[in-house]
Scaffold this active site. Structure first.
Site, short mmCIF file in Angstrom:
data_model
loop_
_atom_site.label_atom_id
_atom_site.label_comp_id
_atom_site.label_asym_id
_atom_site.label_seq_id
_atom_site.Cartn_x
_atom_site.Cartn_y
_atom_site.Cartn_z
N ASP A 40 17.34 1.22 -1.51
CA ASP A 40 16.50 1.14 -0.15
C ASP A 40 17.56 1.79 0.79
O ASP A 40 18.78 1.05 1.24
CB ASP A 40 16.14 0.03 0.12
CG ASP A 40 15.22 -0.07 1.48
OD1 ASP A 40 14.21 -0.52 1.22
OD2 ASP A 40 15.73 0.19 2.36
N THR B 189 0.86 -1.08 0.22
CA THR B 189 0.01 0.04 0.06
C THR B 189 0.87 1.21 -0.10
O THR B 189 0.35 2.31 -0.27
CB THR B 189 -0.88 -0.01 1.34
OG1 THR B 189 0.00 0.17 2.39
CG2 THR B 189 -1.78 -1.24 1.41
N ASP C 189 18.12 -0.68 4.12
CA ASP C 189 18.90 -1.95 3.86
C ASP C 189 20.25 -1.47 3.44
O ASP C 189 21.07 -2.37 3.84
CB ASP C 189 18.30 -2.53 2.56
CG ASP C 189 16.87 -3.33 2.80
OD1 ASP C 189 16.65 -3.51 4.03
OD2 ASP C 189 15.97 -3.67 2.11
O1 LIG Z 1 7.96 8.56 1.79
P1 LIG Z 1 7.76 7.07 1.73
O2 LIG Z 1 6.98 6.69 0.72
O3 LIG Z 1 7.03 6.91 2.98
O4 LIG Z 1 9.21 6.33 1.74
C1 LIG Z 1 10.26 6.78 2.72
C2 LIG Z 1 10.21 5.91 3.83
O5 LIG Z 1 10.75 4.43 3.18
C3 LIG Z 1 12.07 4.09 4.12
O6 LIG Z 1 11.84 3.39 5.37
P2 LIG Z 1 11.17 2.10 4.98
O7 LIG Z 1 9.91 1.85 5.32
O8 LIG Z 1 11.78 1.24 3.99
O9 LIG Z 1 11.79 1.44 6.81
P3 LIG Z 1 13.16 1.17 6.97
O10 LIG Z 1 13.87 2.53 7.15
O11 LIG Z 1 13.16 0.62 8.41
O12 LIG Z 1 13.78 0.24 6.20
C4 LIG Z 1 12.72 5.65 4.27
O13 LIG Z 1 13.40 5.49 5.17
C5 LIG Z 1 11.43 6.22 4.72
O14 LIG Z 1 10.97 6.25 5.97
O1 LIG Z 2 13.67 5.08 -2.99
C1 LIG Z 2 13.33 4.90 -1.71
C2 LIG Z 2 11.96 4.95 -1.41
C3 LIG Z 2 11.51 4.73 -0.23
N1 LIG Z 2 12.52 4.15 0.73
C4 LIG Z 2 13.92 4.05 0.18
O2 LIG Z 2 14.72 3.72 1.18
N2 LIG Z 2 14.32 4.40 -0.81
MG LIG Z 3 13.97 0.27 3.86
#
Ligand SMILES: O=P(O)(O)OC[C@H]1O[C@H](OP(=O)(O)OP(=O)(O)O)[C@H](O)[C@@H]1O
Ligand SMILES: O=c1cc[nH]c(=O)[nH]1
Ligand SMILES: [Mg+2]
Length: 211
Positions: free
Chosen positions: A202, A110, A205
């Site tokens: 990411d 989503t 990651d």
């Molecule tokens: O603007 P958005 O579409 O919300 O995307 C950005 C988010 O996605 C990633 O986190 P993620 O959910 O991958 O979590 P993580 O940092 O724990 O890997 C990133 O660090 C942001 O928090």
């Molecule tokens: O490009 C992207 C988008 C969301 N979260 C990430 O870490 N990278």
């Molecule tokens: Mg992430």
């Protein structure tokens, strides 16, 4: 450079370091180190207009009125996980800051932000709060983070990221027009999976070596 409440930090050191981080073969160790370095540089920019007050001090030579940061300690608010990558760099500049941890992950289907943890100082109404997350993609996570801080009374919030997609900026500004953004770059767009293009992949990651 400033585009209606979005401050793009075009400093050559920031731009150079960001390019290093985008490279797909960069190691986890190096990615983490550079994110931390950029965190410090962005921290310098986002605090540029903090109010000062004159305080009486004594140098070894004479008494003087010297400028110091006015008001209560700042709050640094990283969005877990990747926002933590900015934290050490910011803390090097603001070692007495309070910290608000905001646990959010992005549902891969989503793309909505799901909250799993929130721990912040009780009352944020008279503190400057620096909300931080390297990636502003759809904007859902940053919007949720700012809303959680506002529910704790925060009135002066600044959002710091590394990369912003135009879609994320539009979403964030429509929900939080009062919160200015600092970013190192505005990229082209999101892909079908909600990733920033060209982006850096990411961030969580790459920073924690979990892929
Ligand atoms: O603007 P958005 O579409 O919300 O995307 C950005 C988010 O996605 C990633 O986190 P993620 O959910 O991958 O979590 P993580 O940092 O724990 O890997 C990133 O660090 C942001 O928090
Ligand atoms: O490009 C992207 C988008 C969301 N979260 C990430 O870490 N990278
Ligand atoms: Mg992430």
């Amino acid at each position: 450079m400033s585009i209606s409440n979005v401050n793009v930090v075009v400093h050559p050191l920031v731009q150079h370091k960001l390019s290093l981080m985008r490279e797909k073969d960069r190691s986890t160790k190096s990615f983490r180190e550079i994110l931390n370095e950029i965190g410090m540089l962005l921290g310098y920019e986002v605090t540029r207009d903090l109010p000062l007050e004159l305080v009486e001090i004594e140098t070894p030579i004479a008494a003087m009125q010297a400028p110091k940061i006015a008001g209560k300690k700042l709050t640094l608010a990283p969005i877990l996980r990747a926002g933590v990558g900015f934290l050490d760099g910011m803390l090097a500049l603001m070692p007495s800051a309070r910290i608000a941890h905001i646990g959010l992950y992005r549902d891969p289907e989503t793309l909505q932000a799901v909250e799993y943890y929130f721990k912040a100082p009780q009352d944020l109404s008279d503190r400057t709060v620096i909300l931080m997350d390297p990636m502003l993609a759809t904007g859902n996570s940053a919007c949720a983070g700012a809303s959680l801080l506002k529910a704790r009374g925060a009135r002066d919030i600044r959002f710091v990221c590394l990369l912003a997609a135009p879609e994320g900026i539009a979403k964030f500004q429509s929900e939080h027009p009062d919160v200015p953004i600092w970013t190192a770059a505005i990229d082209e767009r999101l892909n079908d999976h909600g990733y920033i293009v060209p982006g850096l992949g990411d961030a969580g990651d790459r920073m924690f070596g979990t892929k």
